[in-house]
Design a protein around this motif. Sequence first.
Motif, mmCIF file in Angstrom:
data_model
loop_
_atom_site.group_PDB
_atom_site.id
_atom_site.type_symbol
_atom_site.label_atom_id
_atom_site.label_comp_id
_atom_site.label_asym_id
_atom_site.label_seq_id
_atom_site.Cartn_x
_atom_site.Cartn_y
_atom_site.Cartn_z
ATOM 1 N N ALA A 48 0.852 -1.203 0.000
ATOM 2 C CA ALA A 48 0.000 0.000 0.000
ATOM 3 C C ALA A 48 0.881 1.244 0.000
ATOM 4 C CB ALA A 48 -0.906 0.001 1.223
ATOM 5 N N PRO A 49 0.386 2.333 -0.552
ATOM 6 C CA PRO A 49 1.170 3.564 -0.551
ATOM 7 C C PRO A 49 1.413 4.076 0.869
ATOM 8 C CG PRO A 49 -0.951 3.871 -1.675
ATOM 9 C CD PRO A 49 -0.900 2.476 -1.184
ATOM 10 N N VAL A 50 2.613 4.540 1.106
ATOM 11 C CA VAL A 50 2.954 5.169 2.386
ATOM 12 C C VAL A 50 3.294 6.610 2.054
ATOM 13 C CG1 VAL A 50 4.536 5.191 4.340
ATOM 14 C CG2 VAL A 50 3.823 2.999 3.341
ATOM 15 N N LEU A 51 2.476 7.511 2.542
ATOM 16 C CA LEU A 51 2.624 8.931 2.208
ATOM 17 C C LEU A 51 3.061 9.718 3.426
ATOM 18 C CD1 LEU A 51 -0.739 9.265 0.282
ATOM 19 C CD2 LEU A 51 1.502 8.855 -0.691
ATOM 20 N N GLN A 52 3.854 10.738 3.184
ATOM 21 C CA GLN A 52 4.242 11.626 4.268
ATOM 22 C C GLN A 52 3.448 12.921 4.132
ATOM 23 O OE1 GLN A 52 8.504 11.950 4.005
ATOM 24 N NE2 GLN A 52 8.753 10.229 5.393
ATOM 25 N N THR A 53 2.887 13.339 5.243
ATOM 26 C CA THR A 53 2.100 14.571 5.258
ATOM 27 C C THR A 53 2.528 15.434 6.423
ATOM 28 O OG1 THR A 53 0.377 13.606 6.649
ATOM 29 C CG2 THR A 53 0.083 13.408 4.268
ATOM 30 N N VAL A 54 2.305 16.731 6.276
ATOM 31 C CA VAL A 54 2.470 17.683 7.368
ATOM 32 C C VAL A 54 1.203 18.520 7.356
ATOM 33 C CG1 VAL A 54 3.877 19.541 8.354
ATOM 34 C CG2 VAL A 54 4.974 17.717 7.008
ATOM 35 N N ALA A 55 0.239 18.075 8.155
ATOM 36 C CA ALA A 55 -1.079 18.698 8.128
ATOM 37 C C ALA A 55 -1.032 20.183 8.478
ATOM 38 C CB ALA A 55 -2.022 17.966 9.077
ATOM 39 N N THR A 56 -0.173 20.559 9.420
ATOM 40 C CA THR A 56 -0.101 21.962 9.832
ATOM 41 C C THR A 56 0.402 22.867 8.720
ATOM 42 O OG1 THR A 56 2.099 21.586 10.760
ATOM 43 C CG2 THR A 56 0.216 21.428 12.278
ATOM 44 N N GLU A 57 1.087 22.264 7.726
ATOM 45 C CA GLU A 57 1.601 23.048 6.599
ATOM 46 C C GLU A 57 0.886 22.703 5.296
ATOM 47 O OE1 GLU A 57 5.838 22.592 6.464
ATOM 48 O OE2 GLU A 57 6.053 23.033 8.590
ATOM 49 N N GLY A 58 -0.065 21.768 5.370
ATOM 50 C CA GLY A 58 -0.814 21.380 4.186
ATOM 51 C C GLY A 58 -0.024 20.536 3.196
ATOM 52 N N GLN A 59 1.107 20.005 3.604
ATOM 53 C CA GLN A 59 1.949 19.222 2.693
ATOM 54 C C GLN A 59 1.433 17.789 2.586
ATOM 55 O OE1 GLN A 59 5.968 19.427 4.129
ATOM 56 N NE2 GLN A 59 6.148 21.612 3.756
ATOM 57 N N GLY A 60 1.271 17.316 1.352
ATOM 58 C CA GLY A 60 0.873 15.940 1.100
ATOM 59 C C GLY A 60 -0.600 15.652 1.265
ATOM 60 N N ILE A 61 -1.390 16.641 1.617
ATOM 61 C CA ILE A 61 -2.812 16.424 1.890
ATOM 62 C C ILE A 61 -3.570 16.072 0.603
ATOM 63 C CG2 ILE A 61 -4.935 17.414 2.842
ATOM 64 C CD1 ILE A 61 -2.643 16.869 4.887
ATOM 65 N N GLU A 62 -3.311 16.814 -0.469
ATOM 66 C CA GLU A 62 -4.012 16.521 -1.727
ATOM 67 C C GLU A 62 -3.697 15.111 -2.208
ATOM 68 O OE1 GLU A 62 -3.578 19.492 -4.780
ATOM 69 O OE2 GLU A 62 -3.755 21.109 -3.314
ATOM 70 N N GLU A 63 -2.424 14.714 -2.132
ATOM 71 C CA GLU A 63 -2.031 13.367 -2.544
ATOM 72 C C GLU A 63 -2.709 12.320 -1.661
ATOM 73 O OE1 GLU A 63 2.176 12.704 -2.326
ATOM 74 O OE2 GLU A 63 2.036 10.737 -3.255
ATOM 75 N N LEU A 64 -2.791 12.586 -0.368
ATOM 76 C CA LEU A 64 -3.440 11.663 0.556
ATOM 77 C C LEU A 64 -4.909 11.476 0.201
ATOM 78 C CD1 LEU A 64 -3.462 9.938 3.131
ATOM 79 C CD2 LEU A 64 -3.881 12.046 4.417
ATOM 80 N N VAL A 65 -5.609 12.559 -0.047
ATOM 81 C CA VAL A 65 -7.026 12.492 -0.397
ATOM 82 C C VAL A 65 -7.208 11.695 -1.690
ATOM 83 C CG1 VAL A 65 -9.026 13.870 -1.124
ATOM 84 C CG2 VAL A 65 -7.651 14.589 0.838
ATOM 85 N N GLU A 66 -6.329 11.932 -2.655
ATOM 86 C CA GLU A 66 -6.406 11.215 -3.926
ATOM 87 C C GLU A 66 -6.216 9.708 -3.728
ATOM 88 O OE1 GLU A 66 -3.796 10.874 -7.974
ATOM 89 O OE2 GLU A 66 -4.052 12.867 -7.101
ATOM 90 N N VAL A 67 -5.220 9.340 -2.963
ATOM 91 C CA VAL A 67 -4.942 7.917 -2.729
ATOM 92 C C VAL A 67 -6.087 7.279 -1.946
ATOM 93 C CG1 VAL A 67 -3.423 6.312 -1.513
ATOM 94 C CG2 VAL A 67 -2.458 8.113 -2.931
ATOM 95 N N LEU A 68 -6.579 7.977 -0.932
ATOM 96 C CA LEU A 68 -7.673 7.422 -0.136
ATOM 97 C C LEU A 68 -8.927 7.205 -0.970
ATOM 98 C CD1 LEU A 68 -7.308 9.338 3.239
ATOM 99 C CD2 LEU A 68 -6.782 6.943 2.777
ATOM 100 N N SER A 69 -9.159 8.065 -1.918
ATOM 101 C CA SER A 69 -10.349 7.902 -2.757
ATOM 102 C C SER A 69 -10.226 6.682 -3.670
ATOM 103 C CB SER A 69 -10.607 9.163 -3.584
ATOM 104 O OG SER A 69 -9.593 9.324 -4.558
ATOM 105 N N GLN A 70 -9.001 6.216 -3.893
ATOM 106 C CA GLN A 70 -8.782 5.061 -4.765
ATOM 107 C C GLN A 70 -8.723 3.737 -3.999
ATOM 108 O OE1 GLN A 70 -5.208 5.994 -6.871
ATOM 109 N NE2 GLN A 70 -6.097 7.750 -7.908
#
Length: 91
Positions: A15-37
């Motif tokens: 499964a994809p392992v993504l790095q995000t930094v929610a407080t800075e908005g980093q990786g959030i769009e990619e996370l949402v895209e992967v979760l939708s799939q």
Amino acid sequence: GADSIGQELKTWTSAPVLQTVATEGQGIEELVEVLSQVETTSIRSNRENPQRLQAEARALVRFAVEKQLDERLKAVRRSSDLPALLSKLNM
């Protein structure tokens, strides 16, 4: 920290392992895209696998311990602070 846990998780799962930094908005769009799939059923079947559960538990425990350690290390300013830190860690 989080980078090493992310690398370790990548060895345990396809499964994809993504790095995000929610407080800075980093990786959030990619996370949402992967979760939708991702299908919910595949997540459930992976969670029923004992090795997968153990790997997930190990990663969560490691993260919690590293976070606590980082907090305690903030109090270390000189070598004389080490005995107090070690006594708190039961060493």
